[in-house]
Design a protein around this motif. Sequence first.
Motif, PDB file in Angstrom:
ATOM      1  N   ARG A 113       0.817  -1.226   0.000  1.00  0.00           N
ATOM      2  CA  ARG A 113       0.000   0.000   0.000  1.00  0.00           C
ATOM      3  C   ARG A 113       0.846   1.270   0.000  1.00  0.00           C
ATOM      4  O   ARG A 113       0.451   2.275  -0.578  1.00  0.00           O
ATOM      5  CB  ARG A 113      -0.997  -0.011   1.161  1.00  0.00           C
ATOM      6  N   HIS A 114       2.015   1.253   0.660  1.00  0.00           N
ATOM      7  CA  HIS A 114       2.852   2.449   0.700  1.00  0.00           C
ATOM      8  C   HIS A 114       3.296   2.844  -0.699  1.00  0.00           C
ATOM      9  O   HIS A 114       3.131   3.993  -1.124  1.00  0.00           O
ATOM     10  CB  HIS A 114       4.063   2.195   1.602  1.00  0.00           C
ATOM     11  N   ASP A 115       3.845   1.890  -1.451  1.00  0.00           N
ATOM     12  CA  ASP A 115       4.309   2.198  -2.806  1.00  0.00           C
ATOM     13  C   ASP A 115       3.148   2.421  -3.766  1.00  0.00           C
ATOM     14  O   ASP A 115       3.236   3.233  -4.696  1.00  0.00           O
ATOM     15  CB  ASP A 115       5.195   1.069  -3.320  1.00  0.00           C
ATOM     16  N   PHE A 116       2.057   1.691  -3.547  1.00  0.00           N
ATOM     17  CA  PHE A 116       0.874   1.825  -4.400  1.00  0.00           C
ATOM     18  C   PHE A 116       0.328   3.243  -4.314  1.00  0.00           C
ATOM     19  O   PHE A 116       0.097   3.911  -5.333  1.00  0.00           O
ATOM     20  CB  PHE A 116      -0.187   0.811  -3.957  1.00  0.00           C
ATOM     21  N   ALA A 117       0.108   3.708  -3.094  1.00  0.00           N
ATOM     22  CA  ALA A 117      -0.455   5.044  -2.910  1.00  0.00           C
ATOM     23  C   ALA A 117       0.485   6.120  -3.434  1.00  0.00           C
ATOM     24  O   ALA A 117       0.045   7.117  -4.017  1.00  0.00           O
ATOM     25  CB  ALA A 117      -0.781   5.278  -1.436  1.00  0.00           C
ATOM     26  N   ALA A 149       5.715  18.370  -7.097  1.00  0.00           N
ATOM     27  CA  ALA A 149       7.024  17.869  -6.678  1.00  0.00           C
ATOM     28  C   ALA A 149       7.053  17.688  -5.160  1.00  0.00           C
ATOM     29  O   ALA A 149       7.865  18.313  -4.455  1.00  0.00           O
ATOM     30  CB  ALA A 149       8.124  18.817  -7.136  1.00  0.00           C
ATOM     31  N   PHE A 150       6.193  16.812  -4.655  1.00  0.00           N
ATOM     32  CA  PHE A 150       6.196  16.555  -3.215  1.00  0.00           C
ATOM     33  C   PHE A 150       7.435  15.733  -2.842  1.00  0.00           C
ATOM     34  O   PHE A 150       7.952  14.944  -3.638  1.00  0.00           O
ATOM     35  CB  PHE A 150       4.917  15.823  -2.794  1.00  0.00           C
ATOM     36  N   ASP A 151       7.908  15.916  -1.615  1.00  0.00           N
ATOM     37  CA  ASP A 151       9.082  15.165  -1.165  1.00  0.00           C
ATOM     38  C   ASP A 151       8.646  13.957  -0.337  1.00  0.00           C
ATOM     39  O   ASP A 151       7.467  13.779  -0.020  1.00  0.00           O
ATOM     40  CB  ASP A 151      10.053  16.058  -0.392  1.00  0.00           C
ATOM     41  N   ASP A 152       9.612  13.124   0.029  1.00  0.00           N
ATOM     42  CA  ASP A 152       9.306  11.901   0.766  1.00  0.00           C
ATOM     43  C   ASP A 152       8.690  12.197   2.130  1.00  0.00           C
ATOM     44  O   ASP A 152       7.800  11.476   2.583  1.00  0.00           O
ATOM     45  CB  ASP A 152      10.569  11.050   0.943  1.00  0.00           C
ATOM     46  N   ALA A 153       9.159  13.243   2.778  1.00  0.00           N
ATOM     47  CA  ALA A 153       8.626  13.576   4.096  1.00  0.00           C
ATOM     48  C   ALA A 153       7.141  13.931   4.011  1.00  0.00           C
ATOM     49  O   ALA A 153       6.340  13.534   4.874  1.00  0.00           O
ATOM     50  CB  ALA A 153       9.417  14.735   4.709  1.00  0.00           C
TER      51      ALA A 153
END
Length: 350
Positions: free
Chosen positions: A221-225, A237-241
Amino acid sequence: MSDDINHTRRRFFGIAAIAVAAAEFGLPAIAGAQETKASASALPAVKAGTHTSFGALKQINAGVLNVGYAEAGPANGPVVLLLHGWPYDIYSFVDVAPLLADAGYRVIIPYLRGYGTTTFLSKDTPRNGQQAALAADMIDLLDALKIDKVVVAGYDWGGRTADIMAALWPERCKALVSVSGYLIGSQEINRKPLPPKAELAWWYQFYFATERGRLGYQENRHDFAKMIWHTASPQWAFDDATYDRSAAAFDNPDHVDIVIHNYRWRLGLVEGEAKFDAYEKKLATGPVISIPTITMEGDANGAPHPEPSAYRGKFSGKYEHRTITGGIGHNLPQEAPQAFAQAVIDVDRF
């Protein structure tokens, strides 16, 4: 969406069916929508991503849920209810809330069922994601908070929920802001196939219809979303945080059940709850929304969404549409918080 898909749809559906089908499946409808550009903002400029947290979250029992929510602004201010979508969470409004609070509003931002700190009070309650259930949750929340009337605003699942609240409980809604407009769905309309390219845009809905899809979402789900974020907002351009703050909400123990049920219910593959049958019967008629409304759209929304012309006739009260430019995608309140907050304030003054 390309012109050939649009023309195919016009041949495939009658004019009356286009608005409802487009609202559910997110397809362009009739070209030449009339829209009003956002007026000059009275709010201070704010850069998206300026804020990264809320105050301490609150919890309250409401209906079948213990609802987790953020709150900002004066306790005696006019109330705004902000509703997030999938796969997102309350952080979509982390920059919107301070703007509205500073303008004197009491801002309530709940986690929908299956997200964040919102949990079911009983293990025996069906993990039901049908559209009427999510809207009824919000009425239960208003009752629990002893709030009579709100300006309700949202996008994606939250936009649909806000639309349903305005349609079924207009006495509880002072005004509405809905990204992508009229999103109320119908299982009957959903039974009709769409042109292949349009069906492709909904690939994940068909993936979720399978057990493989359920397991895939459960395990990834983490990678899917995150992939959905990129495709739905290709210029954001959102960042990982930023992503990780929201992704924590998907660790809710009921999240997968709610998401899978939501998409399977839309296709008529699973049942809803009988207590919502009367609501769904009314929603299936495509009820007109009579309260003051501003609809919004980002100019770079990569998710399936209807053209404004498809839903203009669904709003009979004072109405305005705003297209927000600058590469704004699906998560409009987080990508363009000033424009979203301004719409809330403006619709409240209609």
